[in-house]
Design a protein around this motif. Structure first.
Motif, short mmCIF file in Angstrom:
data_model
loop_
_atom_site.label_atom_id
_atom_site.label_comp_id
_atom_site.label_asym_id
_atom_site.label_seq_id
_atom_site.Cartn_x
_atom_site.Cartn_y
_atom_site.Cartn_z
N PRO A 158 1.03 -1.83 0.01
CA PRO A 158 0.19 0.42 -0.32
C PRO A 158 0.55 1.68 0.14
O PRO A 158 1.70 1.68 0.85
N VAL A 159 0.00 2.09 -0.29
CA VAL A 159 1.17 3.94 -0.95
C VAL A 159 1.18 4.12 0.99
O VAL A 159 0.07 4.44 1.15
N PRO A 160 1.79 4.65 0.87
CA PRO A 160 1.55 5.02 2.23
C PRO A 160 1.45 6.53 2.32
O PRO A 160 0.85 7.09 1.69
N MET A 161 0.47 7.05 3.91
CA MET A 161 -0.24 7.52 3.39
C MET A 161 -0.13 9.24 3.11
O MET A 161 -0.66 9.61 2.88
N HIS A 162 1.45 9.45 3.76
CA HIS A 162 1.32 11.01 3.58
C HIS A 162 1.84 10.98 2.35
O HIS A 162 1.82 12.37 1.22
N LEU A 163 1.67 10.14 1.33
CA LEU A 163 1.74 10.14 0.01
C LEU A 163 1.21 9.91 -0.94
O LEU A 163 0.92 10.18 -2.29
N ARG A 164 -0.49 9.61 -0.41
CA ARG A 164 -2.01 9.85 -0.49
C ARG A 164 -2.29 10.30 -1.21
O ARG A 164 -2.21 11.57 -0.76
N ASN A 165 -2.69 10.80 -2.66
CA ASN A 165 -3.60 11.61 -2.88
C ASN A 165 -4.82 11.83 -2.35
O ASN A 165 -5.38 10.72 -2.05
N ALA A 166 -5.49 13.23 -2.14
CA ALA A 166 -6.42 13.29 -1.54
C ALA A 166 -7.53 15.02 -2.22
O ALA A 166 -7.30 15.97 -1.74
N PRO A 167 -8.08 14.78 -3.20
CA PRO A 167 -8.23 15.79 -3.66
C PRO A 167 -9.95 15.76 -2.90
O PRO A 167 -10.31 16.73 -3.17
N THR A 168 -10.33 14.94 -2.56
CA THR A 168 -11.87 15.06 -1.74
C THR A 168 -11.09 14.99 -0.48
O THR A 168 -10.85 14.44 -0.26
N ARG A 169 -12.44 15.89 -0.07
CA ARG A 169 -13.33 16.17 2.05
C ARG A 169 -12.62 14.20 2.20
O ARG A 169 -12.48 14.26 3.06
N LEU A 170 -13.70 13.67 1.18
CA LEU A 170 -13.93 11.69 1.93
C LEU A 170 -11.95 11.89 2.08
O LEU A 170 -11.81 10.96 3.32
N MET A 171 -11.92 11.86 1.43
CA MET A 171 -9.79 11.25 1.35
C MET A 171 -8.76 11.92 2.41
O MET A 171 -8.36 11.17 3.42
N LEU A 210 -9.80 10.68 5.97
CA LEU A 210 -9.44 8.87 5.57
C LEU A 210 -8.36 8.81 5.87
O LEU A 210 -7.52 8.20 5.47
N GLY A 211 -7.19 10.32 6.39
CA GLY A 211 -6.11 10.22 6.64
C GLY A 211 -5.13 10.83 5.26
O GLY A 211 -3.86 10.31 5.03
N HIS A 212 -5.52 10.61 4.21
CA HIS A 212 -4.74 10.69 3.16
C HIS A 212 -4.26 11.86 2.86
O HIS A 212 -4.58 12.76 2.82
N GLY A 213 -2.79 11.76 2.78
CA GLY A 213 -2.08 12.68 2.87
C GLY A 213 -1.37 12.95 3.89
O GLY A 213 -0.33 14.33 4.04
#
Length: 452
Positions: free
Chosen positions: A372-385, A388-391
Motif C-alpha cells: 500500500p502507498v503510505p498515507m502521507h504520499l496518497r492523493n487527497a483531492p476530496t474531503r472524504l479522502m 480518511l487520512g490521505h496526505g
C-alpha cells in the motif's frame, strides 16, 4: 523418301557430354575426405567424426553451417563410407507426401538388407509435423538421417528430432583453403579446367577466393565465369577479367538468421566496450549486407538508453536526432550520420545504473507484492479522502529548509528505504553520485534522529 536415322551416340560419349555440361563446382565436388578443403577441426585425421566415418559407424546428424562449406559433399561421403543408398530431398521443394514416399522406399530397401542415407537439405524449413515424420525411422535405424541447415538448430528444429541427432558445426571455408580448391580445379584435367590452357597468378586466384566469402561453390563458379571470358582473350585471367567477374559481388548476410543477430550483437558489444573502431566495422558490415537502417537506428537508440544512460544523457538525444536526420536525407549521406552516432556511442562514458535500478525495483515488486502507498504520499483531492487520512503528515519539500524533507520516506511502510540507483564514477554520473551520496547520508541521519 525418309532419311536414314543417325546412329545414337555411344554411351561413353553421352556421359562425357553430360559431364561437360555440369557446372565446375559440381564436377569438382570432392570424392574423398582428403579432397575436402576446410573443416580441419571437424575432419582432421584422428578426429572423432573422421574415425567414425572411416569405420562406417555413423549416426544421424545435423550439419549446421553457412552456404558452400561442404554440407552436401560431406553427406555424400558419409553414404559412401556407410555403404548406404544416398537419397536427397529438399525441404524447399518437398512436402509431407514426398517425405512419406521416400521413407516407404527406405523401409523397403531396409527390409531387403540395404540402408538409406537420407539427406534433407534446408531441413529447418520443414514444420514440426514434417520433422516428426522422420522420428520412428531414425529410431528403428531404417534411415541414417543427415539434415543440413544454415540456421541455428536450437531455434529451428524441434527437440524430438534434435534429441535423436548429433549436431556438427561446419565453418565458412578460409580464403587460403578456397584458393587451394581453385588451384586443384585448374590442375585437374578430367573434371576441372586443366585442359584449357588457362593462366592465372596466385594474387588473382586469391582475389577470387576472398570474393567468395567462405563459399567454395561460389568461388568455383566465379573461376568458371572468368575462364570462359579468358578463353576469348588468349587464356590469361587478367585484372580486367576479374573486374568483370567480381564487379557485382556481395558478402554473405542473412537478414533473418544467426549471422544477422551475431553481427548486431558484435556492434552492440563494441559500443559497450568503448571501441569505436569495432563499432564502425560492424556497422559497415551490416550496411554492406543490406540491413535496414531503421533497425540499426532502433538498436543504437537502445544502446544509448541501456549502456550509456545518465552517464551522458546527450547520447539519447543524438540517437533520436540521427534517426530524424536519416529519415530526411537517406543514404548515402545518412550513413555518415549513422557513423557519427556509432562513434559517439562507443566513445562516450557508459553506465547501466538506470537499467540495474529498474531491475532491482522490479525484483522487490515481484518479491513483496502490491504494497500500500503510505498515507502521507496518497492523493487527497476530496474531503472524504482527507478525512480518511490521505496526505496526512506530508511535508511539501519546497517549504522545507534546503528544499528536501530529509526524514520523509518514499517507500511503503513495510519495505523501509531502498537503494536501487547506484551511479557510476563516469561521465555526468560522477556529479550525480556525489550529490546522491551526500543526500542519502543526510536522510539516514535524519531518520536516526527521528527514531530516537
Amino acid at each position: 523418301m525418309s532419311r536414314p536415322r543417325s546412329p545414337d551416340p555411344a554411351p561413353d560419349l553421352l556421359a562425357a557430354q553430360n559431364e561437360a555440361l555440369r557446372p565446375l563446382a559440381e564436377r569438382m565436388r570432392p570424392r574423398t575426405l582428403d579432397e575436402m578443403v576446410g573443416q580441419q577441426r571437424l575432419l582432421a585425421p584422428g578426429s572423432a567424426l573422421r574415425r567414425a566415418i572411416q569405420a562406417g559407424r555413423l549416426h544421424s546428424m545435423i550439419l549446421w553451417g553457412p552456404p558452400g562449406c561442404g554440407k552436401t559433399t560431406l553427406a555424400l561421403l558419409l553414404a559412401q563410407h556407410a555403404d548406404a543408398e544416398f537419397v536427397a530431398i529438399s525441404a524447399v521443394l518437398s512436402g509431407l507426401p514426398q517425405v512419406r514416399e521416400v521413407l516407404a522406399q527406405a523401409q523397403a530397401r531396409f527390409d531387403a538388407g540395404r540402408r538409406t542415407l537420407l539427406f534433407v537439405d534446408e531441413v529447418h524449413r520443414f514444420n514440426k509435423v514434417q520433422q516428426d515424420a522422420f522420428l520412428p525411422h531414425i529410431e528403428r535405424g531404417t534411415i541414417l538421417f543427415v539434415g543440413a541447415t544454415t540456421e541455428n538448430p536450437s531455434f529451428e528444429l524441434n527437440s524430438a528430432l534434435l534429441s535423436r541427432c548429433r549436431v556438427h558445426v561446419l565453418e565458412a571455408v578460409s580464403a587460403p583453403d578456397i584458393a587451394r580448391a581453385l588451384r586443384q580445379s585448374l590442375d585437374e584435367e578430367e573434371r576441372g579446367l586443366g585442359g584449357r590452357g588457362l593462366c592465372i597468378d596466385d594474387v588473382a586466384l586469391g582475389e577470387i577466393a576472398a570474393a567468395a566469402d567462405g563459399d567454395v561453390r561460389r568461388a568455383l563458379t566465379l573461376l568458371e565465369i572468368a575462364a570462359d571470358i579468358a578463353e576469348g582473350e588468349g587464356g590469361t585471367i587478367t585484372e580486367a577479367t576479374l573486374h568483370q567477374v567480381l564487379a557485382d559481388r556481395t558478402r554473405r548476410f542473412d537478414k533473418g538468421g544467426d549471422q544477422f543477430y551475431d553481427q548486431i550483437s558484435a556492434l552492440h558489444k563494441s559500443v559497450r566496450s568503448s571501441n569505436p573502431d569495432g563499432a564502425i566495422y560492424w556497422l559497415a558490415r551490416m550496411l554492406d549486407g543490406g540491413c535496414d537502417p531503421s533497425y540499426l537506428l532502433r538498436r543504437m537508440t537502445i544502446m544509448a538508453v541501456e549502456d550509456i544512460g545518465l552517464a551522458d544523457p546527450r547520447a539519447l538525444e543524438m540517437a533520436l536526432n540521427v534517426w530524424n536526420a536519416y529519415d530526411r536525407i537517406g543514404p548515402p549521406e545518412g550513413d555518415i550520420a549513422l557513423s557519427n552516432l556509432a562513434i559517439y556511442l562507443a566513445s562516450t562514458a557508459k553506465s547501466n545504473a538506470s537499467y540495474m535500478a529498474l531491475k532491482g525495483a522490479r525484483a522487490d515488486i515481484a518479491a513483496l507484492g502490491t504494497q500500500p502507498v503510505p498515507m502521507h504520499l496518497r492523493n487527497a483531492p476530496t474531503r472524504l479522502m482527507k478525512s480518511l487520512g490521505h496526505g496526512t503528515g506530508y511535508q511539501y519539500d519546497h517549504d522545507v529548509e534546503g528544499g528536501i524533507a530529509l526524514d520523509q520516506t518514499a517507500f511503503p511502510d513495510a519495505m523501509g528505504e531502498r537503494v536501487y540507483y547506484q551511479p557510476v564514477s563516469r561521465g555526468l554520473e560522477i556529479r550525480l553520485k556525489e550529490k546522491l551520496d551526500a543526500l542519502r547520508e543526510a536522510r539516514a541521519r535524519a531518520r536516526d534522529g527521528r527514531d530516537r
